[in-house]
Design an enzyme around this catalytic site. Structure first.
Site, PDB file in Angstrom:
ATOM      1  N   SER A   1       0.801  -1.235   0.000  1.00 14.33           N
ATOM      2  CA  SER A   1       0.000   0.000   0.000  1.00 14.33           C
ATOM      3  C   SER A   1       0.825   1.272   0.000  1.00 14.33           C
ATOM      4  O   SER A   1       0.293   2.352  -0.246  1.00 14.33           O
ATOM      5  CB  SER A   1      -0.928   0.022   1.217  1.00 14.33           C
ATOM      6  OG  SER A   1      -1.961  -0.906   1.034  1.00 14.33           O
TER       7      SER A   1
ATOM      8  N   LYS B   1       0.411   3.422  -2.990  1.00 14.58           N
ATOM      9  CA  LYS B   1      -0.796   4.193  -3.338  1.00 14.58           C
ATOM     10  C   LYS B   1      -0.543   5.680  -3.589  1.00 14.58           C
ATOM     11  O   LYS B   1      -1.013   6.223  -4.590  1.00 14.58           O
ATOM     12  CB  LYS B   1      -1.877   3.981  -2.263  1.00 14.58           C
ATOM     13  CG  LYS B   1      -2.500   2.579  -2.319  1.00 14.58           C
ATOM     14  CD  LYS B   1      -3.392   2.300  -1.110  1.00 14.58           C
ATOM     15  CE  LYS B   1      -4.003   0.888  -1.182  1.00 14.58           C
ATOM     16  NZ  LYS B   1      -4.582   0.478   0.109  1.00 14.58           N
TER      17      LYS B   1
ATOM     18  N   TYR C   1      -2.778  -3.589 -10.585  1.00  8.90           N
ATOM     19  CA  TYR C   1      -2.711  -3.192  -9.174  1.00  8.90           C
ATOM     20  C   TYR C   1      -1.848  -4.167  -8.366  1.00  8.90           C
ATOM     21  O   TYR C   1      -1.006  -3.766  -7.564  1.00  8.90           O
ATOM     22  CB  TYR C   1      -4.130  -3.096  -8.603  1.00  8.90           C
ATOM     23  CG  TYR C   1      -4.165  -2.783  -7.125  1.00  8.90           C
ATOM     24  CD1 TYR C   1      -3.702  -1.561  -6.643  1.00  8.90           C
ATOM     25  CD2 TYR C   1      -4.665  -3.704  -6.201  1.00  8.90           C
ATOM     26  CE1 TYR C   1      -3.718  -1.271  -5.282  1.00  8.90           C
ATOM     27  CE2 TYR C   1      -4.699  -3.419  -4.838  1.00  8.90           C
ATOM     28  CZ  TYR C   1      -4.218  -2.198  -4.381  1.00  8.90           C
ATOM     29  OH  TYR C   1      -4.236  -1.914  -3.043  1.00  8.90           O
TER      30      TYR C   1
ATOM     31  N   TYR D   1      -4.483   4.544   7.601  1.00  7.64           N
ATOM     32  CA  TYR D   1      -5.701   3.781   7.881  1.00  7.64           C
ATOM     33  C   TYR D   1      -6.525   4.471   8.987  1.00  7.64           C
ATOM     34  O   TYR D   1      -6.595   5.701   9.029  1.00  7.64           O
ATOM     35  CB  TYR D   1      -5.357   2.330   8.251  1.00  7.64           C
ATOM     36  CG  TYR D   1      -4.459   1.650   7.233  1.00  7.64           C
ATOM     37  CD1 TYR D   1      -4.785   1.665   5.871  1.00  7.64           C
ATOM     38  CD2 TYR D   1      -3.306   0.991   7.620  1.00  7.64           C
ATOM     39  CE1 TYR D   1      -3.962   1.035   4.935  1.00  7.64           C
ATOM     40  CE2 TYR D   1      -2.487   0.352   6.688  1.00  7.64           C
ATOM     41  CZ  TYR D   1      -2.826   0.383   5.356  1.00  7.64           C
ATOM     42  OH  TYR D   1      -2.026  -0.236   4.448  1.00  7.64           O
TER      43      TYR D   1
ATOM     44  N   VAL E   1       1.051  -3.320   4.195  1.00  7.90           N
ATOM     45  CA  VAL E   1       0.967  -4.563   4.970  1.00  7.90           C
ATOM     46  C   VAL E   1       2.246  -5.383   4.979  1.00  7.90           C
ATOM     47  O   VAL E   1       2.377  -6.314   5.767  1.00  7.90           O
ATOM     48  CB  VAL E   1      -0.176  -5.493   4.481  1.00  7.90           C
ATOM     49  CG1 VAL E   1      -1.519  -4.949   4.914  1.00  7.90           C
ATOM     50  CG2 VAL E   1      -0.090  -5.722   2.996  1.00  7.90           C
TER      51      VAL E   1
END
Lengths: 611, 611
Positions: free
Chosen positions: A68, A71, A193, A245, A263
């Site tokens: 992530s 992103k 992705y 998050y 993660v």
């Protein structure tokens, strides 16, 4: 000097690393089976400055999949390639209290809430430009490699593991297909992705990627502008509000830096304008953030007061120095009458040196200073040598000031606009053009021109016949007979414009008194610097005397500005005069010493004003 | 100069005001009946800089009740008075998607989500310190008055209107009483909260209140430190994430400044380290923010690139200038042999001028520069005259550098630590103390001491007998007979340590040659500046010649450093020598001119290195 031991920054990182090594809580991510194979005790910290210095400790050579943390960089790519409007239409900017892999979507606006949750990132992947799937993958990999400043590769095992087991992401993609949020083949979008998430990086890569954001979109190592400042703004805003998050509120309160975690245990935090910190440690807390990553960022932020809202650096004073031409005249050597006039009137010429960055608040303060000065002077010389940048706001207000100044009759000159970046140069040139501001290469040439404006008004008309010996200060005090003796010795020399009269490095045997015209004293440039004009000598003044007195070499070139007539006197001539009539020599040397004393006094004044 | 017309900043505000005047959407708040009586078309914009300059346009003298704009300042007060831990225990830091007057509470942590919603603000009011209700009200009013820099009063009509109709807030308070989130009498807590919301302010007040946050907690007008930098950090963080109700996501994306709005139509936005903007226009959008307030902030932020994450000012180079003692020696006037030694060896002394603010990234860069220098030199003089501040992170790394330097044998001197704030002075003094660093008032005195260290090693032992005339440079070239003639004329003078040898402003009739000891040339201070030592003259060197040659006044004081023996020569003596044997005078003047030429060359080198 003996070499000193390692940098305090590495020492500090080593200390943190040692302190947090013992923190053993958290679990490896399991939702991608391959991630569970990571060394649970792996731990690296790197930070990278905006000029490309990288400090690291621990397993900083270990590669892990970016997950992530990709992103914000994928979002940056989309903003640059498609524009903000097109991207915001498809992906919102609202923080959400939901988990990163939530299936909840913003039904009202028919889009994912933001690009830092999986749905938003998948929507961003669905917009990737390229003619076909392979090209899109290639462009994606190149974008990330540009951010890291080296070729990144895709971890095939992680990629396949995620492709095989990413059921939840598959559900999100199909749900978005169902509501029209994405329109391409969801399997292709997911494949892109998953490949993006499986890019292998080290903490040094992540630190440099973050430092590119800290550096307004320019990679500190390669110097390549990857995204624009507006894109950086949007990316950092969303990292700040949604990057960690559900921990965003605590994070912004505690750490206070835009950041993103993943993660696989990676975290990158950005301190805009300064640096980025990257950490890798694969054990995650319940929310999904690296346990040691959060602890290390929190500790570093607290230790150094890096929180965005902590101890804001207050606006700098961009006015580095002010002077007036009576204290700091031009380098042109003047006769006593001119000196007197400029000592009395030079205060009407102000010299202001601008430094640092001109932005809204620093421009406001500078203009307040200039407004005050404008009440007191006729001419204002702005020295931009140490100006680093000026932004749109500063340019706007500066333009307004210049327009008002022009309307009120204030003379303004820009000097030294050439240093620094192209943007600064062009902005200043446009400002000068728009407001009839005169541009000069050096402050000294501007000073000289404005001094001449003052002198013009009061100077007796000069008939351009050459000075005779008895009108020259150096020969003051000699009687008619003594003057005749000098006249018999001096040689009359004529030079045309551009002729070199003296050359640096030559042995000095003759010194000159200017009878007509003027010469410039020039320090020749070397490989790295341009020639500099350090002085100007006009009628009645002498030059070249230093090397003669010291029996040394010429220290500068002297070049005729126009047709010049000089009287030359050699060391032998002086000695002849001394033998012949020592009173001539002592008068001459006394005059010379007096002139030196005056020049030195001016030099000392200038030194104190410069210090 | 003719005066110029108004500031560009007022022009700009007037332009925005005119452009947005036409925006007529939105509704007056009705939930407090008295608020519906506000002039619907009222509109003011102010901004205040961190040095207390305020620009305004429109109804900037109109008072309105502060309402929810009070929340961040009440929170600031609670943080300062009770400490962060006590406050965070009772009121969270999590943004919430709920409306400002929501009854939803964070049941998990048994506290309101954050202090920017009504429940949180009421909880903050419930913690107000004071022995009784009156004292609490008085302290609250004084806190807000300190932020505004003037006495604020409470709008009794608004207060009564809110007290009579604030049923929803009453419900929130009783619900919190029920769950134990507040423990005091809810009616008293609400009364304090309603009085707080009913404080009358203008946009100029709000701008100065915001500028106090921008200025790290110090009111720009009164100079009073109201809250600490940590409190500012916490307040701005929550304004950023929760200040604009449900509009927070869009606001941080679009405007990107910590801000707070209220139902009376006020908005304040803070640009840390620079300024604050305040707007009042009472018509509200559906979310409860002033329509023109949001529009004006958005426009101002965009026009000036004020977004927090836009164009981060990149880390400054705090090393303003580097020099070595061979290019920039001390002001002590040296004999030719000393000059030669220092020209050859002076490069082993480095002088580094530090400017601006030392924080994490700028300290990192500075230390990199110093580390490189440390490899090349024996002595490092750090000039702190232009250092503005150093924070804890910079202090920590600097301390580490100094400790390493001491261990490696590098001599380090601090000079000019006295300028700037007390914090800077104390931090530098502590660093010097801890690492055995020598402190000097001026760079020049440090330079001189290190030069002496170099000269000591190579200088022939000096027997402290006085120089005879034939050993003095000025009399070089005179034969035995001529020296005798000079000797007959010169007067021998002796001065004790601290004696004034020459006084600035006196007519100069005598110049001196030092035979033993040394004197200092001192520019007397005036009201605003301390005396400055501008030079030092030792055995064999002359002084006081300028005023004699120019037939003018002494330009500085000269004071004996120790017991000094000098030869004095007056203008009359020179003229007698000239009549007697003109060769003596010409030799003497020639020597003097040569010395001047050398000094001027050094002066010119120094000028180029300083520019």
């Amino acid at each position: 000097m003996a070499s000193m031991r390692a940098s305090p920054f590495e020492d500090y990182l080593a200390q943190i690393h040692a302190d947090l090594r013992g923190v053993d809580s958290g679990e490896l991510a399991t939702y991608i089976p391959e991630l569970a194979r990571a060394a649970p005790d792996g731990f690296a910290i790197s930070f990278a400055t905006i000029d490309g210095q990288v400090y690291s400790v621990g397993d900083c050579a270990t590669e892990f999949s970016i997950q992530s943390v990709s992103k914000p960089f994928a979002y940056a790519g989309a903003l640059t390639q498609l524009g903000q409007a097109a991207v915001v239409e498809k992906v919102g900017v609202e923080p959400t209290g939901e988990a990163f892999n939530s299936i909840v979507l913003d039904q009202k606006n028919n889009r994912p809430f933001n690009p830092m949750v999986n749905s938003g990132a998948i929507a961003i992947a669905s917009m990737a430009p390229g003619d076909n799937h392979e090209e899109r993958i290639d462009r994606m990999r190149r974008l990330f490699s540009d951010f890291a400043g080296r070729e990144l590769s895709i971890d095939q095992a992680v990629y396949r593991s995620e492709a095989e087991t990413g059921h939840r992401n598959r559900a999100i993609a199909y749900l978005m297909l169902n509501t029209g949020m994405i329109t391409r083949d969801p399997e292709e979008v997911l494949d892109l992705y998953f490949q993006q998430c499986a890019l292998n990086v080290t903490t040094e890569d992540l630190a440099l990627m973050g430092a590119t954001l800290a550096n307004n979109g320019v990679n500190p190592r390669t110097g390549k502008q990857l995204i624009g400042p507006e894109d950086v703004r949007d990316v950092l805003t969303l990292m700040m509000s949604c990057g960690m998050y559900d921990y965003a509120g605590e994070w912004s309160f505690d750490v206070g830096l835009p950041a993103k975690s993943g993660v696989s245990g990676g975290v990158v935090a950005v301190l805009p304008g300064q640096l980025a910190i990257a950490i890798w440690s694969p054990k995650l807390d319940e929310i999904g953030n690296s346990v040691r990553g959060v602890a290390a960022c929190s500790r570093i932020s607290r230790d150094f007061g890096l929180h965005l809202f902590m101890n804001a650096a207050t606006v700098e004073d961009v006015v580095r120095r002010q002077a007036r031409a009576d204290q700091q005249p031009s380098l042109r050597i003047r006769n006593p009458r001119e000196r007197d006039i400029l000592a009395a009137e030079g205060h009407r010429i102000a010299l202001v040196e601008i430094q640092g960055a001109l932005y809204f608040a620093s421009a406001e303060r500078m203009i307040r200073t200039l407004d005050t000065l404008a009440e007191e002077v006729d001419c204002l010389i702005l020295d931009f040598r140490r100006l680093n940048s000026l932004d749109a706001a500063a340019t706007r207000f500066f333009n307004d000031f210049l327009a008002r100044a022009a309307a009120s009759g204030l003379e303004i000159a820009f000097a030294e606009v050439d240093g620094g970046g192209q943007g600064k140069r062009e902005a200043l040139a446009a400002l000068a053009e728009a407001n009839g501001v005169r541009q000069f290469r050096t402050v000294d040439s501007a000073l000289e021109v404005y001094e001449e404006m003052i002198l013009e008004k009061v100077r007796e008309p000069f008939d351009h016949t050459r000075f005779s010996l008895d009108a020259i200060e150096l020969f003051k005090g000699l009687d008619r007979t003594q003057l005749k003796q000098v006249e018999a010795l001096v040689s009359l020399r004529q030079f045309e414009a551009g002729d070199t009269v003296l050359s640096r490095g030559d042995t000095g045997r003759v010194f000159y008194v200017v009878a007509r015209g003027s010469v410039s004293v020039i320090l020749p440039g070397d490989g790295s610097s341009a020639p500099t004009r350090v002085g100007c000598i006009g009628p009645g003044q002498f030059f070249g005397e230093m090397a003669v007195l010291e029996e040394g070499k010429r220290s500068a070139d002297v070049v005729a500005d126009e047709r010049v007539v000089c009287y030359g006197l050699s060391a032998e001539d002086l000695s002849t005069l001394g033998t012949f009539d020592p009173r001539i020599l002592s008068t001459l040397l006394g005059n010379m010493a007096r002139e030196f004393a005056t020049r030195m006094r001016r030099g000392n004044d200038l030194i104190s004003s410069l210090k």
